[in-house]
Scaffold this active site. Structure first.
Site, PDB file in Angstrom:
ATOM      1  N   LYS A 166       0.828  -1.416  -0.041  1.00 43.89           N
ATOM      2  CA  LYS A 166      -0.074  -0.032  -0.074  1.00 43.89           C
ATOM      3  C   LYS A 166       0.984   1.208   0.133  1.00 43.89           C
ATOM      4  O   LYS A 166       0.454   2.375   0.345  1.00 43.89           O
ATOM      5  CB  LYS A 166      -0.980   0.142   1.215  1.00 43.89           C
ATOM      6  CG  LYS A 166      -1.937  -1.324   1.192  1.00 43.89           C
ATOM      7  CD  LYS A 166      -2.406  -1.761  -0.040  1.00 43.89           C
ATOM      8  CE  LYS A 166      -3.378  -0.974  -0.773  1.00 43.89           C
ATOM      9  NZ  LYS A 166      -3.658  -1.774  -2.035  1.00 43.89           N
TER      10      LYS A 166
ATOM     11  N   SER B 199      -4.785   2.608   4.348  1.00 43.00           N
ATOM     12  CA  SER B 199      -4.792   1.943   3.184  1.00 43.00           C
ATOM     13  C   SER B 199      -5.111   0.432   2.965  1.00 43.00           C
ATOM     14  O   SER B 199      -5.746  -0.267   2.517  1.00 43.00           O
ATOM     15  CB  SER B 199      -3.665   2.434   1.978  1.00 43.00           C
ATOM     16  OG  SER B 199      -4.079   2.082   0.665  1.00 43.00           O
TER      17      SER B 199
ATOM     18  N   HIS C 277       6.893  -7.360  -2.391  1.00 43.67           N
ATOM     19  CA  HIS C 277       6.617  -6.545  -1.226  1.00 43.67           C
ATOM     20  C   HIS C 277       7.562  -7.425  -0.204  1.00 43.67           C
ATOM     21  O   HIS C 277       7.434  -7.025   0.970  1.00 43.67           O
ATOM     22  CB  HIS C 277       5.213  -6.981  -0.775  1.00 43.67           C
ATOM     23  CG  HIS C 277       4.214  -6.094  -1.442  1.00 43.67           C
ATOM     24  ND1 HIS C 277       4.239  -4.748  -2.019  1.00 43.67           N
ATOM     25  CD2 HIS C 277       2.727  -6.507  -1.858  1.00 43.67           C
ATOM     26  CE1 HIS C 277       2.997  -4.520  -2.387  1.00 43.67           C
ATOM     27  NE2 HIS C 277       2.361  -5.391  -2.438  1.00 43.67           N
TER      28      HIS C 277
HETATM   29  P1  A3P Z   1      -5.236   4.757  -0.903  1.00 44.95           P
HETATM   30  O1  A3P Z   1      -5.958   3.336  -0.294  1.00 44.95           O
HETATM   31  O2  A3P Z   1      -4.758   5.733   0.267  1.00 44.95           O
HETATM   32  O3  A3P Z   1      -5.967   5.341  -1.699  1.00 44.95           O
HETATM   33  P2  A3P Z   1      -0.360  -0.083  -3.647  1.00 44.95           P
HETATM   34  O4  A3P Z   1      -0.299   0.079  -5.237  1.00 44.95           O
HETATM   35  O5  A3P Z   1       0.805  -0.219  -2.995  1.00 44.95           O
HETATM   36  O6  A3P Z   1      -1.266  -1.487  -3.135  1.00 44.95           O
HETATM   37  O7  A3P Z   1      -1.044   1.045  -3.064  1.00 44.95           O
HETATM   38  C1  A3P Z   1      -2.144   1.643  -3.172  1.00 44.95           C
HETATM   39  C2  A3P Z   1      -2.328   2.929  -2.659  1.00 44.95           C
HETATM   40  O8  A3P Z   1      -1.702   3.741  -3.564  1.00 44.95           O
HETATM   41  C3  A3P Z   1      -3.898   3.333  -2.556  1.00 44.95           C
HETATM   42  O9  A3P Z   1      -4.010   4.262  -1.568  1.00 44.95           O
HETATM   43  C4  A3P Z   1      -4.079   4.025  -4.053  1.00 44.95           C
HETATM   44  O10 A3P Z   1      -5.212   4.625  -4.093  1.00 44.95           O
HETATM   45  C5  A3P Z   1      -2.964   4.582  -4.180  1.00 44.95           C
HETATM   46  N1  A3P Z   1      -2.707   4.785  -5.377  1.00 44.95           N
HETATM   47  C6  A3P Z   1      -2.671   4.195  -6.777  1.00 44.95           C
HETATM   48  N2  A3P Z   1      -2.497   4.923  -7.634  1.00 44.95           N
HETATM   49  C7  A3P Z   1      -2.245   6.278  -7.372  1.00 44.95           C
HETATM   50  C8  A3P Z   1      -1.764   7.335  -8.100  1.00 44.95           C
HETATM   51  N3  A3P Z   1      -1.959   7.600  -9.525  1.00 44.95           N
HETATM   52  N4  A3P Z   1      -1.873   8.516  -7.356  1.00 44.95           N
HETATM   53  C9  A3P Z   1      -1.815   8.403  -6.114  1.00 44.95           C
HETATM   54  N5  A3P Z   1      -2.213   7.698  -5.390  1.00 44.95           N
HETATM   55  C10 A3P Z   1      -2.188   6.239  -6.006  1.00 44.95           C
END
Ligand code: A3P
Length: 295
Positions: free
Chosen positions: A44, A135, A105
């Site tokens: 996340k 998140s 991860h």
């Molecule tokens: P939130 O749950 O706070 O919205 P991962 O890809 O490591 O699983 O992380 C997911 C997190 O990154 C989520 O956070 C997601 O919304 C955010 N995320 C994904 N794409 C993004 C983007 N283009 N800009 C900002 N945040 C992004």
């Protein structure tokens, strides 16, 4: 059919989803090539975002090429093992030619040696722990292959104790931080990417030895905003079936903000977290930011 709500087992004390542990030998014996690029994060931290950016950089901003397949096919998830082979990282990777962009991860001590021996470049992304755990909680509510997250206060407690999948957040961010000079690790922060995405994209392109014009950089900024990626079926995980991702519980691209933790932490939880954070991060000064200045 996939087993619903999986359980955790451990590798060297780090909790991982049970099928990953069962097939751990495949991770240990995986062979990396020098051109492979690893994108490593604690869950996340913005992995998906950086994956899309890296793919667009390698394709010089060509949106059509980056839309050739969903993210988990374009950039397989190294340690993920699943009954459905399209979600098994190593099965996909073995069919690909280098340079492969690989997601993981795993904490640094569990990265197979082959990556270090081959001298692969590693892009690490870290996100402040308060937004990370919010998140993660919402993600585990929607991801039906991870254990039931349970109520928020207990979840936060498990996060602080390092009991969630992929283990302790603080050990993870410190592990890569301490090795970044000795190994080829570009250490990025989610908050910096939010504040100045063009700067982050240029940094990543330089690290990967890719020359990009300013126009291409601006196009990549536009194509990888939260709003743009939320609408992009090849980047928003909408191809994952509802039997795995329960979108009634949460979206994968949920909010994409810095500071959303303030809507979730009670004052008491915040005080307890601050106390925990100081102890967990003692002796390692990583400049995390928990909010951004008003734009
Ligand atoms: P939130 O749950 O706070 O919205 P991962 O890809 O490591 O699983 O992380 C997911 C997190 O990154 C989520 O956070 C997601 O919304 C955010 N995320 C994904 N794409 C993004 C983007 N283009 N800009 C900002 N945040 C992004």
């Amino acid at each position: 059919m996939w087993a619903i709500r999986g359980t955790m087992k451990k590798v060297q004390g780090v909790p991982l989803l049970e099928p990953i542990v069962t097939h751990w030998k495949r991770v240990e014996t995986f062979r990396a090539f020098p051109e492979d690029v690893l994108i490593a994060t604690y869950p996340k931290a913005g992995t998906t975002w950086i994956q899309e950016i890296v793919d667009l950089i390698f394709n010089h901003g060509d949106a059509e090429k980056a839309r050739r397949a969903p993210l988990h096919i374009r950039m397989p998830f190294l340690e993920m093992t699943a009954p459905d082979p399209t979600f098994s990282g190593i099965t996909l990777l073995e069919k690909m030619q280098p340079p492969r962009i690989i997601k993981t991860h795993l904490p640094i001590q569990l990265i197979p040696n082959t990556f270090w021996e081959a001298g692969c470049k590693v892009i690490y992304v870290a996100r402040n722990p308060k937004d990370t755990v919010v998140s993660y909680f919402n993600f585990e509510r929607m991801n039906l292959i991870t254990p039931e997250p349970g109520p928020w206060p207990q979840y936060l407690d498990k996060f602080m104790k390092g009991q969630l999948g992929w283990g302790s957040w603080s050990d993870h961010v410190k592990g890569y931080w301490r090795e970044k000079e000795r190994k080829q690790i570009l250490y990025l922060f989610y908050e910096d990417m939010k504040e100045t995405p063009a700067k982050g994209i240029r940094q990543i392109a330089d690290f990967l030895g890719q020359q990009l014009s300013e126009d291409i950089v601006s196009n990549i900024v536009q194509m990888t905003t939260f709003a743009a990626m939320r609408e992009n079926p090849m980047a928003n995980y909408s191809t994952v079936p509802d039997t795995i991702f329960d979108r009634k519980a949460s979206d994968f691209l949920r909010k994409g903000e810095v500071g959303d933790w303030q809507n979730h932490f009670s004052p008491e939880e915040n005080a307890a977290f601050e106390e925990h954070y100081i102890k967990a991060m003692a002796g390692c000064n990583i400049p995390f930011r928990f909010s951004l200045p008003e734009q």
